[in-house]
Design a protein around this motif. Structure first.
Motif, mmCIF file in Angstrom:
data_model
loop_
_atom_site.group_PDB
_atom_site.id
_atom_site.type_symbol
_atom_site.label_atom_id
_atom_site.label_comp_id
_atom_site.label_asym_id
_atom_site.label_seq_id
_atom_site.Cartn_x
_atom_site.Cartn_y
_atom_site.Cartn_z
ATOM 1 N N ASP A 1 6.348 -19.885 4.286
ATOM 2 C CA ASP A 1 7.733 -19.983 3.840
ATOM 3 C C ASP A 1 8.480 -20.989 4.720
ATOM 4 O OD1 ASP A 1 10.706 -18.903 4.310
ATOM 5 O OD2 ASP A 1 10.077 -18.371 2.259
ATOM 6 N N SER A 2 9.030 -22.036 4.096
ATOM 7 C CA SER A 2 9.645 -23.128 4.868
ATOM 8 C C SER A 2 10.852 -22.665 5.680
ATOM 9 C CB SER A 2 10.026 -24.293 3.954
ATOM 10 O OG SER A 2 10.922 -23.868 2.956
ATOM 11 N N GLU A 3 11.604 -21.704 5.185
ATOM 12 C CA GLU A 3 12.770 -21.211 5.930
ATOM 13 C C GLU A 3 12.340 -20.499 7.215
ATOM 14 O OE1 GLU A 3 16.284 -18.007 5.203
ATOM 15 O OE2 GLU A 3 15.847 -19.380 3.539
ATOM 16 N N ILE A 4 11.333 -19.648 7.101
ATOM 17 C CA ILE A 4 10.847 -18.923 8.281
ATOM 18 C C ILE A 4 10.170 -19.883 9.251
ATOM 19 C CG2 ILE A 4 9.224 -17.143 9.067
ATOM 20 C CD1 ILE A 4 9.872 -15.741 6.342
ATOM 21 N N ARG A 5 9.377 -20.843 8.723
ATOM 22 C CA ARG A 5 8.758 -21.852 9.593
ATOM 23 C C ARG A 5 9.834 -22.621 10.355
ATOM 24 N NH1 ARG A 5 3.537 -22.952 9.199
ATOM 25 N NH2 ARG A 5 3.827 -25.099 9.887
ATOM 26 N N GLY A 6 10.943 -22.899 9.683
ATOM 27 C CA GLY A 6 12.062 -23.602 10.332
ATOM 28 C C GLY A 6 12.702 -22.770 11.426
ATOM 29 N N GLN A 7 12.897 -21.471 11.162
ATOM 30 C CA GLN A 7 13.471 -20.573 12.164
ATOM 31 C C GLN A 7 12.585 -20.495 13.395
ATOM 32 O OE1 GLN A 7 14.010 -16.811 10.224
ATOM 33 N NE2 GLN A 7 15.746 -17.519 9.003
ATOM 34 N N LEU A 8 11.271 -20.518 13.173
ATOM 35 C CA LEU A 8 10.323 -20.441 14.286
ATOM 36 C C LEU A 8 10.076 -21.796 14.951
ATOM 37 C CD1 LEU A 8 7.698 -18.034 12.645
ATOM 38 C CD2 LEU A 8 9.370 -17.453 14.415
ATOM 39 N N LYS A 9 10.619 -22.869 14.354
ATOM 40 C CA LYS A 9 10.472 -24.235 14.864
ATOM 41 C C LYS A 9 9.002 -24.666 14.988
ATOM 42 C CE LYS A 9 14.823 -24.404 17.487
ATOM 43 N NZ LYS A 9 15.638 -24.065 16.436
ATOM 44 N N LEU A 10 8.173 -24.246 14.020
ATOM 45 C CA LEU A 10 6.742 -24.539 14.080
ATOM 46 C C LEU A 10 6.459 -26.032 13.944
ATOM 47 C CD1 LEU A 10 5.384 -21.595 11.889
ATOM 48 C CD2 LEU A 10 5.596 -21.699 14.376
ATOM 49 N N ASP A 11 7.086 -26.673 12.954
ATOM 50 C CA ASP A 11 6.799 -28.093 12.724
ATOM 51 C C ASP A 11 7.368 -28.984 13.830
ATOM 52 O OD1 ASP A 11 5.357 -27.496 10.375
ATOM 53 O OD2 ASP A 11 7.222 -27.380 9.240
ATOM 54 N N GLN A 12 8.548 -28.629 14.348
ATOM 55 C CA GLN A 12 9.127 -29.403 15.451
ATOM 56 C C GLN A 12 8.244 -29.304 16.695
ATOM 57 O OE1 GLN A 12 10.680 -27.201 13.469
ATOM 58 N NE2 GLN A 12 12.905 -27.475 13.478
ATOM 59 N N THR A 13 7.735 -28.115 16.970
ATOM 60 C CA THR A 13 6.862 -27.922 18.126
ATOM 61 C C THR A 13 5.572 -28.708 17.959
ATOM 62 O OG1 THR A 13 7.807 -25.717 18.446
ATOM 63 C CG2 THR A 13 5.719 -26.175 19.560
ATOM 64 N N LYS A 14 5.024 -28.710 16.746
ATOM 65 C CA LYS A 14 3.800 -29.464 16.462
ATOM 66 C C LYS A 14 4.009 -30.956 16.738
ATOM 67 C CE LYS A 14 0.997 -30.973 12.589
ATOM 68 N NZ LYS A 14 0.699 -30.817 11.167
ATOM 69 N N GLU A 15 5.113 -31.512 16.251
ATOM 70 C CA GLU A 15 5.391 -32.939 16.465
ATOM 71 C C GLU A 15 5.556 -33.252 17.943
ATOM 72 O OE1 GLU A 15 8.744 -33.764 13.937
ATOM 73 O OE2 GLU A 15 7.618 -33.140 12.155
ATOM 74 N N ALA A 16 6.255 -32.394 18.674
ATOM 75 C CA ALA A 16 6.463 -32.614 20.107
ATOM 76 C C ALA A 16 5.133 -32.560 20.856
ATOM 77 C CB ALA A 16 7.443 -31.587 20.664
ATOM 78 N N LEU A 17 4.288 -31.596 20.518
ATOM 79 C CA LEU A 17 2.981 -31.481 21.184
ATOM 80 C C LEU A 17 2.120 -32.711 20.940
ATOM 81 C CD1 LEU A 17 1.975 -27.777 20.550
ATOM 82 C CD2 LEU A 17 2.324 -28.867 22.754
ATOM 83 N N SER A 18 2.118 -33.202 19.729
ATOM 84 C CA SER A 18 1.323 -34.381 19.408
ATOM 85 C C SER A 18 1.831 -35.595 20.199
ATOM 86 C CB SER A 18 1.381 -34.654 17.902
ATOM 87 O OG SER A 18 0.492 -35.689 17.571
ATOM 88 N N ARG A 19 3.158 -35.717 20.324
ATOM 89 C CA ARG A 19 3.742 -36.839 21.083
ATOM 90 C C ARG A 19 3.348 -36.787 22.555
ATOM 91 N NH1 ARG A 19 8.386 -35.999 18.413
ATOM 92 N NH2 ARG A 19 9.299 -34.872 20.112
#
Length: 141
Positions: A24-42
């Motif tokens: 669920d994109s709303e819950i993923r957003g609340q958990l900041k999953l995609d932002q954390t993934k991008e930061a880790l890759s950087r």
């Protein structure tokens, strides 16, 4: 060869420990999953990474799984976290940290993949998180 392995994608499984992956994109957003993934890759020189959550949306059991291509020095990471030796336990093939102040975390790694499993709920023991780290590691390698 190891350069190829660190560039490979990471496929998260649909289920871990009998729990569904949170899509669920709303819950993923609340958990900041995609932002954390991008930061880790950087911060890991562009190596592949994934950050996923598994669990019940009612919050009774929720786990966050972080997987990175490449080797992470798990002993150093645990030492740098401030965990004392009595907080460190081996469960299955994972090295775990059990603390009252920090979320319960378990690490499993090789030269080409490192997985960190973390409980998102209070009162979860390393005996619950360790098997999830092992299962995630096996599923994503």
């Amino acid at each position: 060869m190891s350069r190829l392995n660190t560039a490979r994608g990471i496929e998260p499984p649909a289920k871990l420990g009998g729990l569904d992956r949170v899509t669920d994109s709303e819950i993923r957003g609340q958990l900041k999953l995609d932002q954390t993934k991008e930061a880790l890759s950087r911060i890991n020189d562009g190596k592949q990474a994934t950050v996923e959550a598994y669990g019940n949306l009612d919050g009774n059991r929720l786990f966050v799984i972080i997987a990175l291509r490449g080797k992470v020095d798990i002993d150093k990471t645990i030492k740098d976290s401030g965990a004392s030796p009595e907080m460190v336990k081996v469960v299955g093939k994972s090295t775990c940290v059990e603390s009252n102040e920090l979320p319960t975390q378990c690490y499993r790694g090789s030269n080409t993949l490192t997985v960190i499993a973390q409980a998102a709920n209070d009162g979860v023991s390393v005996n619950d998180v360790g098997p999830l780290a092992d299962e995630a590691f096996a599923a994503m390698k």
